[in-house]
Design an enzyme around this catalytic site. Structure first.
Site, PDB file in Angstrom:
ATOM      1  N   ASP A  80       0.844  -1.190   0.000  1.00 52.28           N
ATOM      2  CA  ASP A  80       0.000   0.000   0.000  1.00 52.28           C
ATOM      3  C   ASP A  80       0.880   1.241   0.000  1.00 52.28           C
ATOM      4  OD1 ASP A  80      -2.241   1.612   0.040  1.00 52.28           O
ATOM      5  OD2 ASP A  80      -2.839   1.130   2.088  1.00 52.28           O
ATOM      6  N   LYS A  81       0.233   2.388  -0.165  1.00 44.23           N
ATOM      7  CA  LYS A  81       0.879   3.693  -0.141  1.00 44.23           C
ATOM      8  C   LYS A  81      -0.002   4.639   0.651  1.00 44.23           C
ATOM      9  CE  LYS A  81       0.428   7.944  -2.266  1.00 44.23           C
ATOM     10  NZ  LYS A  81      -0.851   8.713  -2.392  1.00 44.23           N
ATOM     11  N   HIS A  82       0.616   5.601   1.332  1.00 38.74           N
ATOM     12  CA  HIS A  82      -0.156   6.594   2.070  1.00 38.74           C
ATOM     13  C   HIS A  82       0.480   7.965   1.868  1.00 38.74           C
ATOM     14  CE1 HIS A  82      -2.718   8.247   5.247  1.00 38.74           C
ATOM     15  NE2 HIS A  82      -1.671   8.967   5.585  1.00 38.74           N
ATOM     16  N   SER A  83      -0.370   8.986   1.724  1.00 36.61           N
ATOM     17  CA  SER A  83       0.100  10.354   1.586  1.00 36.61           C
ATOM     18  C   SER A  83      -0.298  11.160   2.813  1.00 36.61           C
ATOM     19  CB  SER A  83      -0.510  11.005   0.338  1.00 36.61           C
ATOM     20  OG  SER A  83      -0.246  12.405   0.316  1.00 36.61           O
ATOM     21  N   THR A 120      -9.238  11.197  -0.801  1.00 37.10           N
ATOM     22  CA  THR A 120      -9.460  10.185  -1.836  1.00 37.10           C
ATOM     23  C   THR A 120     -10.899   9.680  -1.822  1.00 37.10           C
ATOM     24  OG1 THR A 120      -7.145   9.514  -1.754  1.00 37.10           O
ATOM     25  CG2 THR A 120      -8.697   7.941  -2.692  1.00 37.10           C
ATOM     26  N   ARG A 168      -8.257  14.818  18.960  1.00 35.54           N
ATOM     27  CA  ARG A 168      -7.112  15.616  18.512  1.00 35.54           C
ATOM     28  C   ARG A 168      -7.564  16.752  17.617  1.00 35.54           C
ATOM     29  NH1 ARG A 168      -3.883  11.780  15.215  1.00 35.54           N
ATOM     30  NH2 ARG A 168      -2.582  13.608  14.794  1.00 35.54           N
ATOM     31  N   SER A 183      -1.308   7.203  14.213  1.00 35.98           N
ATOM     32  CA  SER A 183      -2.597   7.232  13.526  1.00 35.98           C
ATOM     33  C   SER A 183      -2.494   6.626  12.133  1.00 35.98           C
ATOM     34  CB  SER A 183      -3.102   8.673  13.436  1.00 35.98           C
ATOM     35  OG  SER A 183      -4.328   8.740  12.749  1.00 35.98           O
ATOM     36  N   LYS A 187      -3.650   2.036  11.193  1.00 37.86           N
ATOM     37  CA  LYS A 187      -4.604   1.582  10.175  1.00 37.86           C
ATOM     38  C   LYS A 187      -3.924   0.702   9.143  1.00 37.86           C
ATOM     39  CE  LYS A 187      -6.041   5.868   9.324  1.00 37.86           C
ATOM     40  NZ  LYS A 187      -5.647   6.713  10.453  1.00 37.86           N
ATOM     41  N   LYS A 188      -2.677   1.041   8.802  1.00 44.31           N
ATOM     42  CA  LYS A 188      -1.967   0.238   7.804  1.00 44.31           C
ATOM     43  C   LYS A 188      -1.606  -1.135   8.361  1.00 44.31           C
ATOM     44  CE  LYS A 188      -2.162   3.447   4.730  1.00 44.31           C
ATOM     45  NZ  LYS A 188      -3.101   3.284   3.595  1.00 44.31           N
TER      46      LYS A 188
END
Length: 435
Positions: A80-83, A120, A168, A183, A187-188
């Site tokens: 996966d990828k996260h920004s 997204t 937060r 955070s 999730k990942k």
């Protein structure tokens, strides 16, 4: 476990043990803590920070607060990828099907817009019928059969993160690197990943405007993720202008489909998408080098396989089967389109990317409050990149708005967000580093 004692110790700068953190997060997930206690803990972490061991423990505790996905029936690498968020950043929409077309399984759990940045999920919801919260069985089936699925976080995945984040957001503790790290990664980890590539944005349109802070965050994410057993790297990318030539929801979906059709070559967006595809393939062992990975990604695009994967994912998640072939049939257009014209001749020298993101919100394309409804039609397209030579009166963008008054206001705002200079500017590389 006495919550206030853990809060006191962190407030005083002490290092918390893994057992203490696990107990506190377990109580948070079970609804046994007040919002005051959660907020006090977040503020103590904001002021005193956390050691690397503490961040790993916090990440694992939040990942373990709900279900952990297993992918035992899939023989592809799980990646996966996260920004960290930006403006005109629709990389995930194209990257997931490209990576899947190259042999990866991509269970991508994404988010909504946050502050001035686009989300997204909001972009995907411009597709009629697309289900962003499928049940676990459908999610697994789409990943297995299509190769990728882009969905939202369910209540069963890292629920402690959801409650902590909500507090937060209203206690000015969003920008804590330990809390950001836990955070994102909780999730990942809950998604059952084997490898992860992170896009850490830096610039006036990013949450981290300073390069040093962006590198600190990138190192934290990479080190904690690897410490938790997920092979991870990060690219630091420029966010001093919108990444795509558009910003909004339906307009960015059109951009995605144009990209998959090969109509966005030679752009900053293409550079970033291909770099992340290559990094994902190398990290997962499918490609032996970045050059080979990029070549594989280009082939997935030019052959049409990436577009086919995207179409199958959309169809399996409830969207129209012919979206790729007939986007204008399904992606609603705003009733008013107005060009934004250059106020003078010269070079597009700089822009306020954050201001552009805020202008999308002003048009109705983002939220001021969590319950706000989004107008998916609105935004900006045809944004000229920095370094472009323009003449006075030439269009530098196109506004998509719900009415004439909104279009006039957005056009005036966008013109202010760009600076036109007399000399050609020295442009910042879109990829600033690899960690």
């Amino acid at each position: 476990m006495i919550p206030q004692e853990i809060i006191r110790r962190k407030r005083n700068g002490e290092e918390l043990g893994a057992a203490d953190i696990k107990s506190f997060i377990g109580a948070l997930a079970a609804g046994q803590l007040s919002e005051g206690q959660i907020g006090a803990f977040a503020m103590a972490v904001w002021f005193k920070g956390m050691s690397r061991a503490e961040i790993v423990a916090l990440t694992l505790a939040m990942a373990d607060s709900g279900d952990r996905l297993q992918w035992v029936d899939i023989d592809r690498p799980i990646a996966d990828k996260h920004s960290t968020g930006g403006v005109g950043d629709n990389v995930s929409l194209m990257l997931a099907p490209i990576a899947a077309a190259c042999g990866l399984a991509v269970p991508m759990i994404s988010g909504r817009g946050l502050g001035h940045t686009g989300g997204t999920l909001d972009k995907l919801e411009s597709i009629p019928g697309y289900t962003i919260t499928p049940d676990a069985d459908l999610f697994r089936r789409v990943v297995k059969e299509a190769g990728c699925a882009i969905i939202g976080q369910t209540g069963a995945l890292a629920p402690a993160d959801g409650r902590l984040y909500a507090v937060r957001d209203v206690t000015a503790t969003v920008d804590s690197i330990p809390l950001i790290t836990a955070s994102i990664l909780s999730k990942k980890l809950a998604a059952g990943l084997q490898t992860l590539v992170l896009d850490v944005k830096v610039g006036n349109g990013a949450f981290m405007a300073d390069r040093v802070q962006a590198e600190i965050l990138a190192h934290s994410l990479v080190e904690v993720a690897n410490g938790a057993g997920v092979k991870t790297s990060a690219l630091i990318t420029d966010m001093n202008e919108p990444l795509a030539d558009c910003a909004g929801n339906a307009v960015e979906m059109r951009n995605c489909l144009n990209f998959l059709a090969g109509r966005k070559t030679g752009t900053r967006l293409e550079t970033v998408v291909l770099a992340f595809a290559a990094e994902m393939l190398v990290k997962s062992g499918i490609a032996v080098s970045s050059d080979e990975g990029e070549s594989m990604a280009r082939q997935a695009l030019s052959s049409g396989r990436a577009a086919e994967v995207f179409a199958r994912m959309v169809s399996m998640l409830g969207g129209p089967a012919d979206l790729v072939e007939n986007p204008e049939k399904y992606l609603a257009r705003a009733p008013v389109e107005k060009p934004v014209r250059a106020s003078r001749s010269g070079w597009l020298a700089a822009c306020d990317a954050r201001g552009i993101g805020v202008s999308v919100i002003d048009l109705g394309g983002g939220r001021r409050h969590p319950a706000d409804q989004i107008d998916h039609r609105v935004g900006f397209s045809a944004l000229l990149p920095l370094g472009t030579r323009v003449t006075a009166g030439e269009p530098i963008a196109l506004v998509h708005a719900a009415d004439d008054a909104a279009a006039e206001g957005a056009a005036a705002a966008l013109a202010v967000h760009y600076r036109i200079g007399e000399e050609e500017p020295e442009l910042t590389p879109v990829i600033a580093g690899l960690i």
